[in-house]
Design an enzyme around this catalytic site. Structure first.
Site, PDB file in Angstrom:
ATOM      1  N   SER A  56       0.800  -1.227   0.000  1.00  0.00           N
ATOM      2  CA  SER A  56       0.000   0.000   0.000  1.00  0.00           C
ATOM      3  C   SER A  56       0.833   1.278   0.000  1.00  0.00           C
ATOM      4  O   SER A  56       0.343   2.332  -0.373  1.00  0.00           O
ATOM      5  CB  SER A  56      -0.948   0.022   1.209  1.00  0.00           C
ATOM      6  OG  SER A  56      -0.238   0.250   2.405  1.00  0.00           O
ATOM      7  N   LYS A 102       0.685   4.878   6.627  1.00  0.00           N
ATOM      8  CA  LYS A 102      -0.008   5.683   5.617  1.00  0.00           C
ATOM      9  C   LYS A 102       0.631   7.069   5.529  1.00  0.00           C
ATOM     10  O   LYS A 102       1.577   7.384   6.237  1.00  0.00           O
ATOM     11  CB  LYS A 102      -1.499   5.829   5.970  1.00  0.00           C
ATOM     12  CG  LYS A 102      -2.245   4.513   6.101  1.00  0.00           C
ATOM     13  CD  LYS A 102      -2.307   3.728   4.789  1.00  0.00           C
ATOM     14  CE  LYS A 102      -2.985   2.370   4.982  1.00  0.00           C
ATOM     15  NZ  LYS A 102      -2.960   1.567   3.737  1.00  0.00           N
TER      16      LYS A 102
END
Length: 212
Positions: A56, A102
């Site tokens: 990700s 993230k």
């Protein structure tokens, strides 16, 4: 007389050896305990180990990279747009705590929107060229179609607009087609108390050493 003195000397020698051995063991135990305390303080209050899992955050952070995230900086400094953070999230099935890596996209009080592949902050297009390169995005979309047999659409899927609360942040992975993040209704904005660490110091693989 000589034999008696010899026995006494031998006994004294053994006692000295036993005492030295005990002292060595105690010194080792002291060093071990002090080292353990230092490690615990470091891991719990200064930095915490992070193992990157999944794709990700590609190409910034790759699957299998290992390092540390800074815990102190969250308490002593503010979070800025573009910062890489470690976020605490509950697992949807087990409820157990997970930690996701993230990037901060939206800050408290801002209105965030994704439209036709572009992220907008308060109506203005966000420049993400420092961490999202066009060739990477094109290749990722081509690989997605080859893997799943369908077009993903724009590299950043549409979302919002969402106005963030006073303690909310919008986070996304750099590899948008393969990132579960704030765009998902089950995730949404993250609270400030969910931010666990800021930045990643990659230590392994050795050719990737550096601060991200």
């Amino acid at each position: 007389m000589k034999d008696s003195n010899s026995k006494k000397i031998k006994k004294a020698g053994r006692k000295d050896e036993e005492k030295t051995l005990i002292d060595d063991i105690l010194d080792f135990v002291k060093v071990f305990v002090i080292s353990a305390i230092v490690v615990l303080l470091f891991v719990n209050f200064i930095a915490h180990p992070v193992n990157v899992e999944g794709r990700s955050m590609s190409p910034t952070l790759l699957n299998g990279e290992y390092g540390f995230t800074n815990l102190i900086s969250l308490a002593t400094g503010k979070v800025n747009r573009g910062d890489i953070v470690v976020v605490t999230m509950p697992d949807e099935e087990t409820g157990e705590e997970e930690r996701w890596v993230k990037r901060i996209i939206g800050l408290p009080g801002e209105t965030v929107e994704g439209k036709e592949g572009v992220v907008y902050i308060n109506g203005e297009a966000l420049d993400e060229s420092s961490y999202l390169k066009q060739d990477f995005m094109d290749q990722t979309l081509a690989d997605f179609k080859a893997e799943y047999g369908v077009d993903y659409g724009p590299f950043t899927s549409d979302f919002g607009p969402v106005t963030l609360g006073e303690d909310e942040y919008w986070v996304m992975g750099d590899n948008r087609p393969h990132s579960k993040d704030s765009r998902y209704p089950t995730v949404g904005p993250v609270k400030k108390d969910q931010l666990y660490g800021k930045g990643i110091l990659v230590l392994y693989p050795f050719d990737k050493i550096g601060v991200k």
